[in-house]
Design an enzyme around this catalytic site. Structure first.
Site, mmCIF file in Angstrom:
data_model
loop_
_atom_site.group_PDB
_atom_site.id
_atom_site.type_symbol
_atom_site.label_atom_id
_atom_site.label_comp_id
_atom_site.label_asym_id
_atom_site.label_seq_id
_atom_site.Cartn_x
_atom_site.Cartn_y
_atom_site.Cartn_z
ATOM 1 N N ASN A 224 -35.371 -14.725 34.180
ATOM 2 C CA ASN A 224 -35.175 -13.482 33.426
ATOM 3 C C ASN A 224 -34.090 -12.691 34.150
ATOM 4 O O ASN A 224 -34.328 -12.082 35.191
ATOM 5 C CB ASN A 224 -36.500 -12.695 33.392
ATOM 6 N N ARG B 240 -35.170 -15.959 29.356
ATOM 7 C CA ARG B 240 -35.431 -14.830 28.470
ATOM 8 C C ARG B 240 -34.089 -14.284 27.982
ATOM 9 O O ARG B 240 -33.194 -14.016 28.789
ATOM 10 C CB ARG B 240 -36.168 -13.730 29.224
ATOM 11 N N HIS C 133 -39.840 -6.630 22.954
ATOM 12 C CA HIS C 133 -41.119 -6.986 23.606
ATOM 13 C C HIS C 133 -41.866 -8.060 22.797
ATOM 14 O O HIS C 133 -43.084 -8.195 22.909
ATOM 15 C CB HIS C 133 -42.076 -5.778 23.716
ATOM 16 N N ARG D 199 -37.142 7.076 27.771
ATOM 17 C CA ARG D 199 -36.535 7.066 26.432
ATOM 18 C C ARG D 199 -37.284 8.016 25.507
ATOM 19 O O ARG D 199 -38.507 8.106 25.565
ATOM 20 C CB ARG D 199 -36.576 5.665 25.824
ATOM 21 N N PHE E 113 -46.220 7.205 35.215
ATOM 22 C CA PHE E 113 -47.424 7.910 34.751
ATOM 23 C C PHE E 113 -48.335 8.330 35.909
ATOM 24 O O PHE E 113 -49.080 9.293 35.791
ATOM 25 C CB PHE E 113 -48.186 7.041 33.742
ATOM 26 N N ARG E 114 -48.283 7.583 37.012
ATOM 27 C CA ARG E 114 -49.138 7.959 38.153
ATOM 28 C C ARG E 114 -48.709 9.317 38.709
ATOM 29 O O ARG E 114 -49.542 10.169 39.019
ATOM 30 C CB ARG E 114 -49.077 6.885 39.254
ATOM 31 N N GLY F 24 -47.806 -2.060 32.006
ATOM 32 C CA GLY F 24 -48.183 -1.204 33.147
ATOM 33 C C GLY F 24 -49.160 -0.095 32.825
ATOM 34 O O GLY F 24 -50.204 0.047 33.466
ATOM 35 N N GLY G 123 -50.723 0.454 29.745
ATOM 36 C CA GLY G 123 -51.826 -0.080 28.932
ATOM 37 C C GLY G 123 -52.870 -0.811 29.753
ATOM 38 O O GLY G 123 -54.073 -0.731 29.478
ATOM 39 N N GLU G 124 -52.413 -1.502 30.813
ATOM 40 C CA GLU G 124 -53.351 -2.290 31.619
ATOM 41 C C GLU G 124 -54.060 -1.474 32.690
ATOM 42 O O GLU G 124 -55.158 -1.822 33.119
ATOM 43 C CB GLU G 124 -52.595 -3.449 32.312
ATOM 44 N N ASN G 125 -53.386 -0.406 33.131
ATOM 45 C CA ASN G 125 -53.889 0.292 34.321
ATOM 46 C C ASN G 125 -54.339 1.731 34.121
ATOM 47 O O ASN G 125 -55.054 2.269 34.966
ATOM 48 C CB ASN G 125 -52.801 0.307 35.410
ATOM 49 N N GLU H 17 -45.438 -12.645 29.917
ATOM 50 C CA GLU H 17 -44.266 -13.111 29.166
ATOM 51 C C GLU H 17 -43.707 -14.399 29.753
ATOM 52 O O GLU H 17 -43.223 -15.264 29.022
ATOM 53 C CB GLU H 17 -43.194 -12.006 29.171
HETATM 54 P P1 AMP Z 1 -44.143 -1.962 33.153
HETATM 55 O O1 AMP Z 1 -42.866 -1.482 32.545
HETATM 56 O O2 AMP Z 1 -45.016 -2.714 32.212
HETATM 57 O O3 AMP Z 1 -43.938 -2.668 34.467
HETATM 58 O O4 AMP Z 1 -44.980 -0.636 33.511
HETATM 59 C C1 AMP Z 1 -44.566 0.209 34.557
HETATM 60 C C2 AMP Z 1 -45.275 1.550 34.420
HETATM 61 O O5 AMP Z 1 -46.692 1.371 34.423
HETATM 62 C C3 AMP Z 1 -45.014 2.487 35.591
HETATM 63 O O6 AMP Z 1 -43.843 3.214 35.420
HETATM 64 C C4 AMP Z 1 -46.215 3.396 35.543
HETATM 65 O O7 AMP Z 1 -45.907 4.496 34.722
HETATM 66 C C5 AMP Z 1 -47.298 2.577 34.859
HETATM 67 N N1 AMP Z 1 -48.416 2.287 35.758
HETATM 68 C C6 AMP Z 1 -48.552 1.263 36.626
HETATM 69 N N2 AMP Z 1 -49.737 1.347 37.278
HETATM 70 C C7 AMP Z 1 -50.379 2.454 36.808
HETATM 71 C C8 AMP Z 1 -51.623 3.100 37.087
HETATM 72 N N3 AMP Z 1 -52.479 2.603 37.976
HETATM 73 N N4 AMP Z 1 -51.912 4.222 36.401
HETATM 74 C C9 AMP Z 1 -51.056 4.724 35.496
HETATM 75 N N5 AMP Z 1 -49.868 4.165 35.191
HETATM 76 C C10 AMP Z 1 -49.511 3.044 35.839
#
Ligand code: AMP
Length: 400
Positions: A7, A91, A180, A241, A284-285, A331, A333-335, A384
């Protein structure tokens, strides 16, 4: 067969090696600062410590050369020679309307993808550089391209046509493409496995909420609508964005702020989203920490983000005349336990009931809806790279 997944970005690349007889991940890594001072490769053979090497890499071919050395290394390598790598999966972000499925790389495919570069000027050119570099170093290894846009090609015209003069679609290909796709497809397929129901019998809303974010409506395994558009800028509020805005705002700000050509685009892509609203961060953290301390703009950013996800969920329920499962991935959605809670809050009349205890989970496949929820809510970590490896393996095994 072992498959190498690449990728490739403009100055970085991610890679994985998978054994497709078992779909086991053997090694993964990241090359950063390609063509800059301080180029570095971080390689990890699964189960071993990371190996980090800082070494000059003037271009993508240099970078891929170091990837190939790392995967063949006597200590942290996973193949004795490159002959063990049966195929490379790449990719590629944008295939326009040319491809609705992954394809074997041929000179004609490469010419077609060159034509798509104007649709994704930041992403497609480095993707193609990665393919060229691999072809130079592995001239006899088959390559496959897997596209972010492909899964969304099943959308009906009413989902992808913008209400602007039709000739712009005909002349310039201006339409919704969606992105995506590999992630939306992966989690939709996993949903069918987890629920033990055929994909053909399901209506699914997949929420890929990462730094970039998009929602898709998937009916009988086919994408019928998605929130990203001609570019990844449309749809949800994202890390940096804006997502959907009134297009008249662009001309208005340009005039008010006397912006140079291209600056407005930069603002909407890099300085907006939850970063723009909160003024704190795109992560988001950080925003949640600030919100907890009483920062009102951080609180507002989280509310605006959730509002837009709920908006699309509602729209897609209407489009599909119902929904069986809502999936959270990527990120956030999972966390992000709290964000999933805010998004699913007070949707009981639609049959969507989150279990607040089951929801206290991160990064693990879990059904997080209550037992009496008509709609299943599921957390599914995306993968992915596995999807790219699967498509690559399935295409290449037919020609070997
Ligand atoms: P991704 O683009 O899928 O890698 O997601 C990255 C984003 O996931 C980061 O910028 C964070 O905003 C979010 N993220 C990762 N871990 C957490 C967490 N434990 N709580 C809240 N947001 C998270």
């Amino acid at each position: 067969m072992k498959v190498l997944v690449i990728n490739c970005g403009s100055s970085s690349l991610k890679y994985q090696v998978l054994d497709m007889t078992t779909e086991a991940l053997l090694a993964k890594g990241l090359v950063e600062r390609i063509g800059m001072d301080g180029s570095v490769i971080t390689h990890e053979k699964i189960g071993m410590d990371k190996f980090i090497l800082t070494v000059p890499m003037k271009d993508h071919q240099d970078a891929i050369g170091h990837v190939l050395e790392a995967i063949q290394d006597a200590d942290h390598g996973v193949v004795a020679s490159m002959d063990e790598i049966g195929a490379v999966g790449h990719r590629v972000v944008h295939a326009g309307e040319k491809y609705s499925k992954s394809v074997l790389v041929t000179p004609a495919v490469l010419r077609g993808l060159e034509e798509c570069c104007e649709l994704a000027p930041l992403h497609n050119p480095p993707n193609l550089l990665g393919i060229a570099a691999c072809q130079a170093l592995m001239p006899n290894t088959p390559m496959v391209t897997v596209f972010d846009t492909a899964f969304h090609q099943t959308m009906p015209p009413e989902s992808y046509i913008y209400a602007i003069p039709y000739e712009y679609y005909q002349k310039h290909g201006i339409r919704r493409y969606g992105f995506h796709g590999t992630s939306h497809k992966y989690v939709a397929e996993r949903t069918a496995d987890i629920l033990n129901v055929a994909l053909d019998d399901l209506k699914i809303i997949t929420c890929h909420l990462g730094n970039g974010a998009s929602v898709s409506a998937i009916k009988r395994g086919k994408c019928i609508d998605t929130s990203m558009g001609f570019t990844p800028l449309e749809g949800l509020v994202m890390g940096t964005r804006s997502g959907d805005i009134d297009p008249a705002i662009v001309t208005f700000i340009r005039e008010k702020e006397k912006l140079e050509q291209g600056v407005a685009n930069d603002i909407l892509n890099k300085k907006s989203g939850v970063l723009g609203i909160s003024g704190v961060s795109s992560d988001f953290r950080d925003i949640e920490a600030a919100a907890e301390e009483g920062n009102e703009r951080a609180q507002l950013a989280l509310k605006v983000f959730a509002h837009k996800v709920r908006f699309y969920i509602g729209a897609y329920i209407a489009e599909m005349n119902g929904v069986d499962a809502i999936v959270f991935t990527a990120g956030v959605g999972e966390n992000d336990i709290e964000m999933r809670d805010i998004i699913c809050n007070d949707l009981g009349n639609l049959g969507i009931k989150l279990d607040l205890v089951k929801n206290k989970v991160r990064g693990k496949e879990t059904i997080i809806s209550r037992d009496d929820s008509k709609v299943k809510i599921i957390l599914i970590p995306t993968n992915e790279e596995l999807m790219i490896a699967r498509d690559t393996y399935n295409i290449v095994k037919k020609i070997k």
